[in-house]
Structure formats: structure tokens, C-alpha cells
Design an enzyme around this catalytic site. Structure first.
Site, PDB file in Angstrom:
ATOM      1  N   ASP A  12       0.819  -1.224   0.000  1.00 43.76           N
ATOM      2  CA  ASP A  12       0.000   0.000   0.000  1.00 43.76           C
ATOM      3  C   ASP A  12       0.846   1.263   0.000  1.00 43.76           C
ATOM      4  OD1 ASP A  12      -2.241  -1.688   0.231  1.00 43.76           O
ATOM      5  OD2 ASP A  12      -1.961  -1.756   2.401  1.00 43.76           O
ATOM      6  N   HIS A  40      -4.289  -2.322  -5.962  1.00 43.00           N
ATOM      7  CA  HIS A  40      -3.652  -1.049  -6.269  1.00 43.00           C
ATOM      8  C   HIS A  40      -4.763  -0.065  -6.553  1.00 43.00           C
ATOM      9  CE1 HIS A  40       0.210  -2.847  -6.637  1.00 43.00           C
ATOM     10  NE2 HIS A  40      -0.103  -3.553  -7.693  1.00 43.00           N
TER      11      HIS A  40
END
Ligand code: GDP
Length: 424
Positions: A12, A40
Site C-alpha cells: 500500500d 492497487h
């Protein structure tokens, strides 16, 4: 020319955004590991997208996007993501899939769920996407490569062999319904039909692309600390998250990987269980979580609130090192603009001894953070395009961390959009 875009810590970090941006100058983007278990988030002119399996070059019509052999290929999920971006106005992405990629089957998800249930309060915090059972099967040599879906007799026989052991486990360990041979065979054949138009001999394809001087981006999922060898084992993922593995999971010669761009976030966040030395809690964490990322730090796959923490120099330096980083992309810096002072973890106190080296998990679990407090810049830095235009305290923060990382920060990201980028 091959470049890798990978994460330094728990994932992340904003790899999707950086890959989407770099894809403008690329010919091929390849996912080389992981599966649909992480996401994503990409914001561009078409809108905001959470990709799980689709490579981040999917918004660039000049790019061929490849699912490499190292990926856990969830076929319905991939098809769903392709149709989803198309339905939102994105030109149909060019997708190819390695014939050697292995196929995630419905029972992998079930085994993931059953095992977490069995572990109860000792569970790993799996996203239950079937990743651990999938990679166990791959390395136990009872997985299915894509090409196997097209060979009927062989497939029939193999399913019989695989189910022998799977059904024993379902019956005696998990006490769950058994898997029907004919139903699984039918599913495999359906998967085969769905994926057929995309399947290629990826070894040949990559060989030719490199010969023709194409620019290739290898896109990693998660980050160094989730790597099964160098991460916080066993609270890791099940496939290597390192650029080095890109050579295997995409099928490129190792010496062709010339640049390793490691994405490092300006503060820390993590999902799932496991040691997290600079973790913060309470109101301090809630505020950072609420302001973090693009609309808050919540998992792109699960929607779970992410665990939050201050920047960790020990973990990030180690994370960059095991990637073999040539340049850092430093992201989400704009989020810190609300703070008067910003603590940065510069060492770990393990049993009274302070270290700068990232330890193995046993010691890591005992480590307490040693902080240095840096002054904040108290302004919104979004929209700034030149490094010199950043506030002095902001540049000092970047330069302090660059020194700690021992690799150059060449890209600074100051907002979620493609154009929120400062090149140094
Ligand atoms: P990835 O898995 O590494 O691609 O990361 P995620 O997509 O899960 O998380 C990154 C989050 O931060 C996403 O919501 C991005 O839109 C967002 N993001 C990326 N770069 C920046 C940035 O520079 N500033 C802000 N505010 N958000 C960013």
C-alpha cells in the site's frame, strides 16, 4: 530495458500510481507474483480504480499488460476486472497471460477460509483470496498451469489425483462438504474457455521484446516486509515480493533489470497481523488513517482499516536493501501537512540495546521504537511541481529520510493523481 516497481514495507505504498505513471513510457507491464489478494488504487482521467490482478499499465493503450507465470491467476476475477474498466470508459486493455501461470481454483479460497477458521484466534489475517493454499499446491506440485486446462484427458486424471488428498482434508480436518470431480472438471474447462484468447508463450514473447529493445516494467504487489524469505515470517505473503523474483515470475533475464524503483510511503501502514514497531493507536492513529492515502487508509481488497504508524527508517532501509533499490519513489507526503511535529523511528530498542538493523521476527516482536522528532511544514503541498518549491521543513524531512535510506529519493509523490509528481 527492464525496470521493477516494488514496495519497501508492508504494501500500500502507492506502487499502482507510480506504475501507472511510468507506464506512459513503457511497452509492457508485467505482474510477476501475488494474486488478487491485494489492490492497487489508481486515479487518472478515467476515474478511480481498485485493481487486484490487472497490471497497472491497463490504462495506457500503448502498453501490453502481462500476467506473468509467478502470479496466482484467478480467471473469473481477471475477466471481471477487464470488463469493469471497459464499462467505465477505459479503452479495452491489451492483456496477455503466460501459459505457465498457475490457476487459482474455487477450493483454494475455501481452504483459506477453513484454515483461518481452524486457527481461530491464531489466524494470519488472510484476505481469504486463496493465496496461501494456492502457493502450497504450486510447490507441492499439485497446482494447474494454464496450459493444463486445455488437455482434457490429462486434466480429468489430474483432478482425480488432486481430489484424493483434498477430500481427505475436507472430511477429516475441516469437516466440510467434499469437492465433486465432474463439477471441478467443468469449472476448469470453463476457465479454459474464458482465458484462451489471452494465453501466450511468455518466454518467447519476452525474449523477442527484449531483443527489440522494448521497455518493460515489472510490477510488484505488497512489499519487502511481506516477502516469505526476508519479511516478518510467518506473517508474510506466500510468494516473493522482491524485484529479484521478478526475473523468475515474469521470465526476464536477471541482468536485464537495470532499475529497481522502490516505493516508500512518508508514514507507515500495514494490513494483517504481525510485528509493526512504529505502530500508533487511538486518536493519533485515527486522524492519520482518516487523512491518509486518497480518502483514508482502508484496504483496497477488504475495506479493512489499515494499521497506522510513523515512518520507520529501520524497516524502510532494510526494505530498500533487500529489493536492491536503485531509486526511491517517496509517496503520500502531502498527507503529513497537518502535523506540527513528525516523529520518525530511527532505531529499535531490543532488550535495552538499540539497533539500526532490522532483526528476525522473534527480536522484532520485542523491539520498541526509538524516535527522532522532526518539525512539520503545516501547509498543503499538493499542486507543487518543483522540488525547490516545497517548504523547507518538508525538504528537510525528505532529505533526512533519504540519508537514512542510503539510496536516492528521485521521485516525490504529493497527491493521488498521475500528475501529482515531483522529479528530482
Ligand atoms: P499500492 O498497492 O502500493 O498500489 O497502494 P494502494 O493503492 O493500496 O494505496 C495507496 C493509496 O494512496 C491509494 O489510495 C492511492 O490513490 C493513494 N496515493 C498514492 N500516492 C499518493 C500521494 O502521493 N498522495 C496521496 N494523498 N495519496 C496517494
Amino acid at each position: 530495458m527492464v525496470k521493477a516497481v516494488v514496495g519497501a514495507c508492508w504494501g500500500d505504498e502507492g506502487k499502482g500510481k507510480i506504475t501507472d505513471m511510468l507506464a506512459a513510457d513503457a511497452d509492457i507491464v508485467i505482474r510477476f507474483q501475488g494474486g488478487a489478494n491485494a489492490g492497487h488504487t489508481i486515479v487518472n482521467e478515467y476515474g478511480k480504480f481498485a485493481l487486484h490482478l490487472l497490471p497497472s499499465g491497463s490504462f495506457n493503450s500503448n502498453v501490453t499488460n502481462m500476467i506473468g507465470n509467478g502470479v496466482a491467476l484467478d480467471i473469473p476475477q481477471l475477466i471481471h476486472e477487464i470488463e469493469d474498466v471497459v464499462s467505465k470508459g477505459v479503452p479495452r486493455p491489451n492483456i496477455v497471460v503466460s501459459e505457465r501461470a498457475q490457476v487459482l481454483l474455487p477450493y483454494h479460497r475455501l481452504f483459506d477460509q477453513y484454515e483461518e477458521e481452524r486457527l481461530s484466534d491464531r489466524q494470519f489475517g488472510s484476505t481469504k483470496s486463496g493465496i496461501a493454499p494456492f502457493f502450497s499446491d504450486k510447490f507441492s506440485k499439485i497446482g494447474f498451469q494454464v496450459w493444463e486446462l486445455f488437455e482434457e484427458d490429462r486434466l480429468m486424471e489430474k483432478i482425480k489425483n488432486v481430489l484424493e488428498v483434498k477430500n481427505l482434508m475436507l472430511e477429516h480436518i475441516y469437516h466440510k462438504p467434499l469437492i465433486d470431480h465432474d463439477e471441478l472438471y467443468k469449472t476448469c474447462r470453463e476457465y479454459g474457455e474464458m482465458i484462451k484468447p489471452y494465453v501466450i508463450d511468455s518466454v518467447q514473447y519476452i525474449h523477442n521484446a527484449i531483443k527489440e529493445g522494448k521497455t518493460i516494467l515489472l510490477e510488484g504487489q505488497l512489499g519487502s516486509l511481506k516477502d516469505p524469505d526476508f519479511g516478518i515470517y510467518p506473517m508474510t505473503t506466500s510468494s516473493s515480493t522482491l524485484a529479484g523474483y521478478g526475473a523468475v515470475g515474469a521470465g526476464v533475464p536477471p541482468y536485464e533489470i537495470k532499475e529497481i524503483i522502490t516505493v516508500v510511503k512518508a508514514y507507515s501502514s500495514a494490513v494483517g497481523a504481525g510485528a509493526f514497531v512504529s505502530e500508533i493507536f487511538g486518536d493519533e492513529a485515527d486522524e492519520l488513517r482518516r487523512r491518509g492515502g486518497d480518502g483514508g487508509e482502508y484496504g483496497a481488497t477488504t475495506g479493512r482499516p489499515r494499521r497506522m504508524g510513523w515512518f520507520d527508517c529501520v524497516a524502510s532501509r532494510y526494505g530498500c536493501r533487500v529489493q536492491g533499490t536503485t531509486a526511491v519513489a517517496f509517496t503520500v507526503l502531502d498527507v503529513l501537512g497537518y502535523l506540527d511535529e513528525i516523529p520518525v523511528c530511527i532505531g529499535y530498542d531490543v532488550d535495552g540495546e538499540v539497533t539500526r538493523d532490522f532483526p528476525t521476527t522473534g527480536k522484532l516482536e520485542k523491539a520498541k521504537p526509538v524516535y527522532k522528532v522532526l518539525p512539520g511544514w503545516k501547509t498543503d503541498i499538493r499542486g507543487i511541481k518543483k522540488y525547490e518549491d516545497l517548504p523547507e521543513n518538508c525538504r528537510n524531512y525528505i532529505e533526512f529520510i533519504e540519508k537514512e535510506l542510503e539510496v536516492p529519493i528521485k521521485i516525490v509523490s504529493n497527491g493521488p493523481a498521475r500528475e501529482d509528481i515531483i522529479m528530482r
